[in-house]
Design an enzyme around this catalytic site. Structure first.
Site, PDB file in Angstrom:
ATOM      1  N   SER A 157      10.974   7.235  -4.099  1.00 40.93           N
ATOM      2  CA  SER A 157      10.468   8.614  -4.209  1.00 40.93           C
ATOM      3  C   SER A 157      11.438   9.461  -5.011  1.00 40.93           C
ATOM      4  CB  SER A 157      10.317   9.209  -2.811  1.00 40.93           C
ATOM      5  OG  SER A 157      10.093  10.600  -2.906  1.00 40.93           O
ATOM      6  N   TYR A 171      14.846  10.341   4.641  1.00 45.29           N
ATOM      7  CA  TYR A 171      13.849   9.926   3.647  1.00 45.29           C
ATOM      8  C   TYR A 171      14.496   9.787   2.264  1.00 45.29           C
ATOM      9  CZ  TYR A 171       9.273   9.841   1.298  1.00 45.29           C
ATOM     10  OH  TYR A 171       8.178   9.484   0.545  1.00 45.29           O
TER      11      TYR A 171
HETATM   12  N1  LIG Z   1       2.340  10.748  -1.466  1.00 42.46           N
HETATM   13  C1  LIG Z   1       3.300  10.981  -2.355  1.00 42.46           C
HETATM   14  O1  LIG Z   1       3.228  11.926  -3.167  1.00 42.46           O
HETATM   15  C2  LIG Z   1       4.525  10.116  -2.377  1.00 42.46           C
HETATM   16  C3  LIG Z   1       5.618  10.564  -3.151  1.00 42.46           C
HETATM   17  C4  LIG Z   1       6.746   9.753  -3.223  1.00 42.46           C
HETATM   18  C5  LIG Z   1       6.768   8.531  -2.567  1.00 42.46           C
HETATM   19  N2  LIG Z   1       5.701   8.148  -1.805  1.00 42.46           N
HETATM   20  C6  LIG Z   1       5.805   6.848  -1.141  1.00 42.46           C
HETATM   21  O2  LIG Z   1       4.557   6.178  -1.238  1.00 42.46           O
HETATM   22  C7  LIG Z   1       4.387   5.307  -0.102  1.00 42.46           C
HETATM   23  C8  LIG Z   1       3.044   5.536   0.548  1.00 42.46           C
HETATM   24  O3  LIG Z   1       2.986   6.871   1.028  1.00 42.46           O
HETATM   25  P1  LIG Z   1       1.602   7.623   1.305  1.00 42.46           P
HETATM   26  O4  LIG Z   1       1.756   8.975   0.725  1.00 42.46           O
HETATM   27  O5  LIG Z   1       0.460   6.765   0.927  1.00 42.46           O
HETATM   28  O6  LIG Z   1       1.691   7.771   2.898  1.00 42.46           O
HETATM   29  P2  LIG Z   1       0.638   7.421   4.077  1.00 42.46           P
HETATM   30  O7  LIG Z   1       1.215   7.992   5.310  1.00 42.46           O
HETATM   31  O8  LIG Z   1      -0.727   7.832   3.667  1.00 42.46           O
HETATM   32  O9  LIG Z   1       0.666   5.832   4.131  1.00 42.46           O
HETATM   33  C9  LIG Z   1       1.782   5.144   4.638  1.00 42.46           C
HETATM   34  C10 LIG Z   1       1.275   3.988   5.483  1.00 42.46           C
HETATM   35  O10 LIG Z   1       2.425   3.254   5.969  1.00 42.46           O
HETATM   36  C11 LIG Z   1       2.132   2.828   7.275  1.00 42.46           C
HETATM   37  N3  LIG Z   1       3.354   2.527   8.033  1.00 42.46           N
HETATM   38  C12 LIG Z   1       4.180   3.408   8.645  1.00 42.46           C
HETATM   39  N4  LIG Z   1       5.143   2.759   9.321  1.00 42.46           N
HETATM   40  C13 LIG Z   1       4.940   1.434   9.110  1.00 42.46           C
HETATM   41  C14 LIG Z   1       5.620   0.263   9.536  1.00 42.46           C
HETATM   42  N5  LIG Z   1       6.671   0.329  10.357  1.00 42.46           N
HETATM   43  N6  LIG Z   1       5.157  -0.941   9.106  1.00 42.46           N
HETATM   44  C15 LIG Z   1       4.080  -1.017   8.278  1.00 42.46           C
HETATM   45  N7  LIG Z   1       3.383   0.071   7.859  1.00 42.46           N
HETATM   46  C16 LIG Z   1       3.808   1.288   8.275  1.00 42.46           C
HETATM   47  C17 LIG Z   1       1.349   3.977   7.892  1.00 42.46           C
HETATM   48  O11 LIG Z   1       0.576   3.576   9.034  1.00 42.46           O
HETATM   49  C18 LIG Z   1       0.493   4.455   6.720  1.00 42.46           C
HETATM   50  O12 LIG Z   1      -0.806   3.887   6.748  1.00 42.46           O
HETATM   51  C19 LIG Z   1       5.586   5.601   0.813  1.00 42.46           C
HETATM   52  O13 LIG Z   1       6.564   4.631   0.596  1.00 42.46           O
HETATM   53  C20 LIG Z   1       6.077   6.963   0.356  1.00 42.46           C
HETATM   54  O14 LIG Z   1       7.469   7.126   0.599  1.00 42.46           O
HETATM   55  C21 LIG Z   1       4.587   8.909  -1.694  1.00 42.46           C
END
Ligand SMILES: NC(=O)c1ccc[n+]([C@@H]2O[C@H](COP(=O)([O-])OP(=O)(O)OC[C@H]3O[C@@H](n4cnc5c(N)ncnc54)[C@H](O)[C@@H]3O)[C@@H](O)[C@H]2O)c1
Length: 323
Positions: A157, A171
C-alpha cells in the site's frame, strides 16, 4: 486462450474487495483458483465461512474451477493447509496472490498491542507464512525436475511506501515490510523460476476505503468506474502470467494508471574528514542540508488527490486523533 491457462492460483482474502475480483479475473483467464477467506470484519474480528464459498461457487457457475478455503493467513498451520488444498484439489500450485489484510487505525497512544499484532499478523506474517509454504512446495517440485514458471504477487500500500498516513502504525509498517519481502523473495527464488512482484492499489472502492475523505462517489449504474476493485486484477494477472519478465518490482495501480515504484533512494550525503564525527560537526554538516518535512509531503499529496481543502483539515484531523 487465457493468459493463465493451466495455472493453479491461491488468492488470499479473495472473498471480498480486490481479492474477490482477482479470483474472478484469474478464473476467467483460465486459472484454477483456491479462494481463501475466513470472512472477517475489516478489523479482523468475527468470521463468515460463506464468503469464500460464494466466490468459489460464482466461478464454478461461470464454468471455471475453484475451491474455497477459510483458513487465516496469520496462522502457520492454516497457511500450510492452503498450499496443500491447492495441490490436493488441482495437483500443483503455480501462483500465490498475497492479498489479505485488516486495518485497525488508531493513534499511537491508543494503539493496543493486540491491534498491532492483528494488523501485522495478517499482512506481514501472513504474506511470509503463505509464501514460505509455497516455496517449500516449489523446492520439492524443483528437486523432482519440474521447471514450470511460478509467481508470487504480493499486495502492499502507498500507506507503507509513498505516503505513510497518521494512525496507521501497524498497517504502514506491515506494507513497507511486504515491499521489502518482495525484493528479498525475488532474489531468493529467482533460481527456481519463481518471480515475485507486488501490486500497490490506490484509492480502490472497497469497505477499507469507504470512510476515506474525498473518495469520489461511485458513478451511476453501468458507467465505467476506474476506482472499482476490478481495476487491480489485470495487473495482478499480468504479474502472475508466464510471459511477464518482471521480478522484485512494486507497481502502484490507481484507476488505469500503473506506476513502477522505486524504493528508498540515497539522497544528500555528507562525508567527514579522517577524524570521527562529533555531534557539533554533524550538526553543522547535516544542518546545512535541505529539510524534507513528511507533514508537508503528506499535505501536498492529499491536496493533489483530494483538493486544496485537505490542507486545512490535516492539522485538525491529526490533533483529533491524538486526543
Ligand atoms: N482498497 C484500497 O484502496 C487499498 C489501498 C492500498 C492497499 N490495499 C490492499 O489491498 C488488499 C485488499 O484490500 P481490500 O480493500 O479489498 O479490503 P477488503 O477488506 O475488502 O478485503 C480484504 C479481505 O481479506 C480477508 N482477510 C482478513 N484477514 C484475513 C486472514 N487472516 N486470512 C485470510 N483472509 C483475511 C477479509 O475477510 C476480506 O475479505 C489489502 O492487502 C489492502 O492492504 C487496498
Amino acid at each position: 486462450m487465457g493468459s493463465l491457462d493451466g495455472k493453479v492460483a491461491l488468492i488470499t482474502g479473495a472473498g471480498r474487495g480486490i481479492g474477490r475480483e482477482e479470483a474472478l479475473f484469474f478464473a476467467a483467464e483460465g486459472a484454477r483458483v483456491v479462494v481463501n477467506d475466513p470472512g472477517v470484519e475489516p478489523d479482523g474480528s468475527g468470521g463468515d465461512r460463506g464468503v469464500a464459498a460464494a466466490v468459489a461457487e460464482e466461478i464454478v457457475r461461470a464454468g471455471g474451477r475453484a475451491v474455497a478455503d477459510t483458513g487465516s493467513v496469520a496462522r502457520w498451520e492454516d497457511a500450510r493447509q492452503m498450499v496443500e488444498t491447492a495441490v490436493e484439489a488441482f495437483g500443483d500450485l503455480h501462483i500465490v496472490v498475497n492479498n489479505a489484510a485488516v486495518e485497525r487505525n488508531r493513534a499511537l497512544p491508543k494503539l493496543a498491542e493486540s491491534d498491532f499484532d492483528e494488523v501485522v499478523g495478517v499482512k506481514l506474517k501472513g504474506t511470509f507464512a503463505v509464501s514460505h509454504w509455497a516455496a517449500r512446495h516449489w523446492r520439492e517440485r524443483r528437486a523432482a525436475g519440474d521447471r514450470v514458471d511460478r509467481a508470487i504477487v504480493n499486495t502492499t500500500s502507498g500507506s507503507g511506501l509513498l505516503n505513510p498516513l497518521p494512525a496507521q502504525t501497524g498497517y504502514a509498517a506491515a506494507n513497507a515490510g511486504v515491499a521489502a519481502m518482495t525484493v528479498v523473495h525475488a532474489l531468493e527464488l529467482r533460481g527456481w523460476g519463481v518471480r515475485v512482484n507486488a501490486v500497490s492499489p490506490s484509492m480502490v472502492r472497497t469497505r477499507l476505503t469507504r470512510d476515506v475523505p474525498g473518495m469520489p462517489p461511485a458513478p451511476a449504474d453501468g458507467a465505467h468506474d476506474p476506482l472499482h476493485p476490478r481495476a487491480i486484477a489485470p495487473v495482478a494477472a499480468y504479474l502472475a502470467s508466464p510471459d511477464c519478465p518482471f521480478t522484485g518490482q512494486v507497481f502502484s495501480v490507481r484507476g488505469t494508471t500503473v506506476t513502477r515504484n522505486q524504493g528508498w533512494t540515497a539522497a544528500e550525503r555528507v562525508t567527514g574528514d579522517d577524524a570521527p564525527w562529533t555531534v557539533e560537526s554533524l550538526a553543522r554538516a547535516l544542518g546545512a542540508l535541505p529539510r524534507h518535512d513528511p507533514f508537508e509531503a503528506l499535505l501536498t499529496t492529499l491536496a493533489a488527490a483530494l483538493g486544496p481543502a485537505a490542507r486545512d483539515t490535516l492539522h485538525r484531523d491529526i490533533d483529533a486523533l491524538l486526543t
